[in-house]
Design a protein around this motif. Sequence first.
Motif, mmCIF file in Angstrom:
data_model
loop_
_atom_site.group_PDB
_atom_site.id
_atom_site.type_symbol
_atom_site.label_atom_id
_atom_site.label_comp_id
_atom_site.label_asym_id
_atom_site.label_seq_id
_atom_site.Cartn_x
_atom_site.Cartn_y
_atom_site.Cartn_z
ATOM 1 N N HIS A 1 0.743 -1.240 0.027
ATOM 2 C CA HIS A 1 -0.258 -0.068 0.005
ATOM 3 C C HIS A 1 0.911 1.104 0.126
ATOM 4 N N THR A 2 0.483 2.357 -0.700
ATOM 5 C CA THR A 2 0.993 3.449 -0.781
ATOM 6 C C THR A 2 -0.013 4.784 -1.135
ATOM 7 N N LEU A 3 0.113 5.773 -0.557
ATOM 8 C CA LEU A 3 -0.652 6.857 -0.879
ATOM 9 C C LEU A 3 -0.087 7.900 -2.064
ATOM 10 N N ARG A 4 0.856 7.538 -2.569
ATOM 11 C CA ARG A 4 1.342 8.067 -3.872
ATOM 12 C C ARG A 4 0.445 8.393 -4.897
ATOM 13 N N GLY A 5 0.715 9.129 -5.585
ATOM 14 C CA GLY A 5 -0.301 9.463 -6.660
ATOM 15 C C GLY A 5 -1.288 10.628 -6.750
ATOM 16 N N THR A 6 -1.791 10.683 -7.828
ATOM 17 C CA THR A 6 -2.823 11.700 -7.886
ATOM 18 C C THR A 6 -4.336 11.151 -7.230
ATOM 19 N N LEU B 1 -6.772 12.870 -0.031
ATOM 20 C CA LEU B 1 -6.611 12.295 1.218
ATOM 21 C C LEU B 1 -5.140 12.728 1.869
ATOM 22 N N ARG B 2 -4.341 12.703 1.048
ATOM 23 C CA ARG B 2 -2.981 13.152 1.596
ATOM 24 C C ARG B 2 -3.043 14.748 2.068
ATOM 25 N N LEU C 1 -1.966 2.474 10.125
ATOM 26 C CA LEU C 1 -1.579 1.645 8.885
ATOM 27 C C LEU C 1 -0.127 1.332 8.739
ATOM 28 N N GLU C 2 0.651 2.541 9.025
ATOM 29 C CA GLU C 2 2.013 2.678 8.926
ATOM 30 C C GLU C 2 2.600 1.634 10.211
ATOM 31 N N THR C 3 2.311 1.739 11.059
ATOM 32 C CA THR C 3 2.266 1.136 12.332
ATOM 33 C C THR C 3 2.212 -0.710 12.123
ATOM 34 N N PHE C 4 0.962 -0.914 11.466
ATOM 35 C CA PHE C 4 0.704 -2.516 11.272
ATOM 36 C C PHE C 4 1.385 -3.025 10.054
ATOM 37 N N ARG C 5 1.819 -2.039 9.059
ATOM 38 C CA ARG C 5 2.844 -2.547 8.025
ATOM 39 C C ARG C 5 4.016 -2.813 8.325
ATOM 40 N N ASP C 6 4.718 -2.019 9.465
ATOM 41 C CA ASP C 6 6.106 -2.025 9.926
ATOM 42 C C ASP C 6 5.934 -3.384 10.677
ATOM 43 N N GLU C 7 5.202 -3.768 11.361
ATOM 44 C CA GLU C 7 4.904 -4.892 12.219
ATOM 45 C C GLU C 7 4.748 -6.375 11.019
ATOM 46 N N LYS C 8 4.630 -6.083 9.831
ATOM 47 C CA LYS C 8 4.428 -7.072 8.864
ATOM 48 C C LYS C 8 3.065 -7.835 8.766
ATOM 49 N N TRP D 1 -9.560 5.200 0.656
ATOM 50 C CA TRP D 1 -8.187 4.441 0.903
ATOM 51 C C TRP D 1 -7.840 3.399 -0.220
ATOM 52 N N GLY D 2 -8.596 3.292 -1.216
ATOM 53 C CA GLY D 2 -8.331 2.400 -2.239
ATOM 54 C C GLY D 2 -8.254 1.149 -1.944
ATOM 55 N N PRO D 3 -9.477 0.656 -1.493
ATOM 56 C CA PRO D 3 -9.207 -1.026 -0.959
ATOM 57 C C PRO D 3 -8.876 -2.032 -2.085
ATOM 58 N N ASP D 4 -8.429 -2.949 -1.739
ATOM 59 C CA ASP D 4 -7.967 -3.910 -2.813
ATOM 60 C C ASP D 4 -9.022 -5.194 -2.890
ATOM 61 N N LEU D 5 -9.868 -5.225 -1.968
ATOM 62 C CA LEU D 5 -10.675 -6.049 -1.768
ATOM 63 C C LEU D 5 -12.122 -5.667 -1.183
ATOM 64 N N VAL D 6 -13.235 -6.400 -1.904
ATOM 65 C CA VAL D 6 -14.659 -6.101 -1.615
ATOM 66 C C VAL D 6 -15.200 -7.373 -1.499
#
Length: 332
Positions: A120-125, A130-131, A240-247, A301-306
Amino acid sequence: MTTVNREVDRGEVVAALRESADNPSAFLALNAGNAYFSDPSVKGVVAYREAGRYLMQFGGVFASEADRERLLRAFLAFARTARRKVVAVQLQRSDAELYDRCGFTVNQVGSSYALRLPDHTLRGTKFMKLRNKISKARRAGLEVTEVPYDRAADELVDIDREWLRSKGRHVKEIEFLVGELGGSVQEHRRLLLGRLEGRAIGYISYSPVYGSRPGWLHDLSRRRATAPPGVMEAINLHALETFRDEKAEWLHFGFTPFVGLSADHEVPGASGPTTRFMRFMAERGEKVYPSASQLAYKEKWGPDLVLPEYLAFHGRASLPAVWQMLRVTKSV
């Protein structure tokens, strides 16, 4: 077939969820006020609440694949003995097919959304707005920290009181299908708190998710009416960033009723009147449940799964049973 309900403690429910739950919202089965059914001959539990002449069952059967149908049929026997009808809510697709085989009428009731964390990333238009909201909250001095519940309980109660007051005099806190704080299983949850100038202004609680898409559930969230834009988004990004850092693999945004409805998701034998009722609620039910605003927050947030989620009636579909479900959740 008759059966006797065996008393189940919450530690046993937690163990059953860890071993066999594949529902992202399964941890909500531990909410205060739920009862649990367990048959001595089958390992697993069923969470439910009584509502009039119905047993409102939550989240499917929490047992191994081999034991799920056996435990469900035992629960149905228990309900017959108690002269109650079973209504199940927040079923996953595999649950829906099982319940259909066991004599339920099953309809899609909404959808849940999830984000895959490693990529996941928040980069891009796409995420520019959100940013910008998050940056504005941070520039205003927002500080986000993870805190133990017992050290922040008074602040959380104050936020809850102000949040509820801002919703209007007759609004009640929704129950059963949303999370909660405190109690004997609080140690399993994560709590992120936002402060401005030292004053607690908003929080989000996250519950563990087990199964094939493990991670965390963005569960209960509240903010003061005076909180500036971007506060909740900034809190969630910190988590989100915390959980991602924790794998952690997934961040789930949970269930929203009356959204993502599609004929392609229905199982054979779905009730036509119930389908029409769900579509009516999707179009005009915002006063009953704020689905549109919830969906907008999740989609940003641009979910990957519905994932489609389902409501099931043992026997024929019943609008009185739907009404009882709304009463149990305090949606009306």
